[in-house]
Scaffold this motif. Sequence first.
Motif: not given
Length: 258
Positions: A168-191
């Motif tokens: 369950g943790t793995g699935w949620w981490a992946s879904v949350a990551a996709l939302w994060r990547s689509a919602s925010y821009r990050f610096s190269p270091e953060q990326t």
Amino acid sequence: MSGSGPEDAVVDDGTGVPGPEYGQTWVYESIFGALPGVDVPERVALAIQFSLFEAGVLVLAAVYGLWDGAVAGTVAVFVATSGSVEMLRISRHVRRADPPEAYERLLFGSSIEVVLGVLAFVALVTYLFVLDPRSARPLVTELLGPEPPLAATYLTLLVLWDVCYRIGTGWWASVAALWRSASYRFSPEQTRSLARADLETLGFGLLQLLLVPFLLDHTLLLVAVVGHVLAVATVTSLSLVVLYRRTEGDAGITNLSP
């Protein structure tokens, strides 16, 4: 950071990265942090987790002659413990990136991974004790014999819950990551830090394929596990693609308005 109560405390784990605050942790992390007087290093805690479960598997296998089940049990304990390692590594990479608070709350503070783990565990128990007994070779019988011992059954369910929670943790981490990547821009270091977190999520998903050899005669479970791994791999890979395509040239984070 304001506030002086224990709930506001930040602990450095020795890596230079501030430790998690309560409400911004996996449930797995919160349990250890909430135990009064307990301050166990991560590696020791992981060693204890694996040793206790594995000792239980081996002792019960010796007492009841369940050596076929002991092999599957050892693999399940290894997968669960590896899940603990990956959760800690994911959280460390995410916090090192200093991402938006909304993402951290979503990932750590929502406890949705527990809900997904419970749903997976209830579905598994329903299969094992309702649907599977109608088959020619029930999985419980294969692992625990025709008359499953009480202690062995208890430990089996405990280990299976641990595995389901990590899934369950793995699935949620992946879904949350996709939302994060689509919602925010990050610096190269953060990326770079967030990409490492995503790769840890992907790696743990693939590690769960170690369970497949024990499910070859159980099509529904086989499809569920393989389908889960493929889904996590697909969502996490998409997150990585979007994350890199939207990386900023400066050090800021831009929250995109809907």
